[in-house]
Write an enzyme that holds these catalytic residues in place. Structure first.
Site, PDB file in Angstrom:
ATOM      1  N   LYS A  67       0.842  -1.195   0.000  1.00  0.00           N
ATOM      2  CA  LYS A  67       0.000   0.000   0.000  1.00  0.00           C
ATOM      3  C   LYS A  67       0.879   1.249   0.000  1.00  0.00           C
ATOM      4  CE  LYS A  67      -1.995  -1.854   3.679  1.00  0.00           C
ATOM      5  NZ  LYS A  67      -2.879  -2.096   4.856  1.00  0.00           N
ATOM      6  N   ASP A 126      -6.845  -0.296   7.220  1.00  0.00           N
ATOM      7  CA  ASP A 126      -7.705  -1.386   7.687  1.00  0.00           C
ATOM      8  C   ASP A 126      -8.903  -1.562   6.751  1.00  0.00           C
ATOM      9  OD1 ASP A 126      -5.997  -1.496   9.935  1.00  0.00           O
ATOM     10  OD2 ASP A 126      -7.181   0.061  10.927  1.00  0.00           O
TER      11      ASP A 126
END
Length: 332
Positions: free
Chosen positions: A241, A274
Site C-alpha cells: 500500500k 484497515d
C-alpha cells in the site's frame, strides 16, 4: 478505468459464507481534534480503536460473518468495546471480560498540519494478561479465514506467543492467514519487527504492508524488490500500500498488478489501511477479478478517509457499490 459488470455484485448479499476470525487487542479511545487538543479542551470524543477491530467492523458492515477474539477489562471502556462490537454484529462469544486487569487505552491528539500524536496505555492490560488463554479457545472451522496484525505481536511476549502460535496453527489446519504488518515504532524496534516476522512469513498466505514497512522488513527499497523478498520468504501474496499512489499486488506465478487510488479530500486517514484490507478480503471472497479486487480495496480505503473516526466511516455494501460505480447523486 471503466468499471466492469462484476460490480453489480455489491447490490446483492455476500455469496461467501466463510467466517473471518480475528485476534487482537481493542482499546478505549479518547480523541481530540485539531480545534480541541486533549490537554486544553473540556471534552473529547470517546470511542474504540484497534487495527483488527477496524477491519472486522468493515467486513461485518459488508455483510460477512466475523468472530472477534480478545480480552477486555471489567470497566467502562471494556463495556463500550463489547457494546460496539455487538452493535456491529460481530461474534463476541470469545471476548473475555477480566476483573484482574484493565482495558487498554489510546489517546490521540490531532493536528491540521501534521500526523497525530498517539499515546498508548497498554501495560498489564486485560488482553496482555489473557491473550494466551483467549488464543487457546480459538477453534478454526473449515472455510475460515484468519486475520491479525503486527501490532498484536508487538505488544509483549505473551501476545507475541499467542499470535504466532495461532498463525502457525491456522496454517497447519489449512486456514489462510491474512496479516497486516502494521509496524508501530512506539511498540517495538525495527530489528525486533524483522526478527519476529521473518520466520512467520511461510505461514502467511497474504501479507499487507505499507511501502515503508516493506522496506523495514526486507531491507529493499523498490516495490518489486520488497515483493520478491517476501515471496521468497514464503508468503503466497503481498499487497504493498502506498497511500495516494494506490497499491501493488504481487502473487506467485502471476504478473504484478497496480491499482490506482481514488482521489478524495481526506478528513481522517486513520483506519484507511484497515478498510483497504477489508475491501480486498471481501472482493477475494466474492472471487472478483484481480483489477476489481484492487479497485474495491482502494475504494474502501478512500471512503474510510472521508469521515472522522477510525471505523465510523466504514461503508455498507450498497454504499461501497455506489462509490465504486461513481454514483454520487442523492437518492430521493
Amino acid at each position: 478505468m471503466k468499471p466492469d459488470m462484476n460490480q453489480s455484485i455489491f447490490e446483492l448479499p455476500p455469496t461467501s459464507t466463510d467466517r473471518f476470525v480475528f485476534f487482537g487487542e481493542v482499546l478505549g479511545l479518547i480523541l481530540g481534534t485539531p480545534q480541541s487538543r486533549i490537554e486544553s479542551t473540556p471534552s473529547g470524543t470517546i470511542s474504540i480503536a484497534g487495527a483488527e477491530s477496524n477491519t472486522a467492523i468493515a467486513l461485518a458492515r459488508l455483510g460477512y460473518s466475523c468472530q472477534f477474539n480478545t480480552a477486555v477489562g471489567h470497566d467502562p471502556f471494556g463495556e463500550r468495546i463489547l457494546r460496539t462490537l455487538r452493535a456491529e454484529r460481530l461474534d463476541v462469544s470469545n471476548v473475555t471480560p477480566s476483573r484482574r486487569a484493565p482495558t487498554g487505552l489510546l489517546v490521540r491528539n490531532c493536528f491540521a498540519w501534521r500526523e497525530p500524536d498517539v499515546f498508548y496505555y497498554r501495560k498489564d492490560t486485560a488482553f496482555l494478561s489473557e491473550s494466551l488463554a483467549v488464543a487457546e479457545r480459538v477453534k478454526f472451522q473449515p472455510g475460515d479465514i484468519f486475520f491479525t496484525t503486527g501490532i498484536t505481536l508487538a505488544l509483549g511476549p505473551q501476545s507475541r506467543e499467542a499470535g504466532s502460535e495461532l498463525m502457525r496453527r491456522a496454517y497447519a489446519e489449512k486456514v489462510p492467514v491474512y496479516f497486516d504488518a502494521n509496524f508501530r515504532s512506539k511498540l517495538w524496534t525495527r530489528e525486533a519487527f524483522r526478527e519476529c516476522l521473518t520466520p512467520l512469513l511461510p505461514s502467511i498466505h497474504t501479507l499487507f504492508v505499507g511501502i515503508e514497512e516493506g522496506r523495514i522488513l526486507t531491507g529493499a527499497t523498490k516495490v518489486a524488490d520488497i515483493a520478491k523478498k517476501c515471496l521468497q520468504g514464503g508468503v503466497q501474496e503481498i499487497l504493498i500500500k502506498d497511500g495516494g499512489k494506490g497499491a501493488w499486488q504481487f502473487r506467485k506465478g502471476q504478473a504484478p498488478l497496480h491499482g490506482k487510488a481514488f482521489k478524495v479530500a481526506p478528513i481522517d486517514t486513520i483506519g484507511a489501511g484497515d478498510a483497504f484490507n477489508a475491501g480486498f478480503l471481501s472482493a477475494r471472497r466474492e472471487k472478483l477479478s484481480r483489477p476489481l479486487t484492487l479497485r474495491t480495496a482502494n475504494a474502501m480505503g478512500a471512503m474510510a478517509c472521508m469521515g472522522q473516526g477510525d471505523w465510523e466511516s466504514m461503508p455498507t455494501r450498497s454504499e461501497l457499490g455506489s462509490f465504486v460505480l461513481g454514483e454520487t447523486q442523492a437518492r430521493r
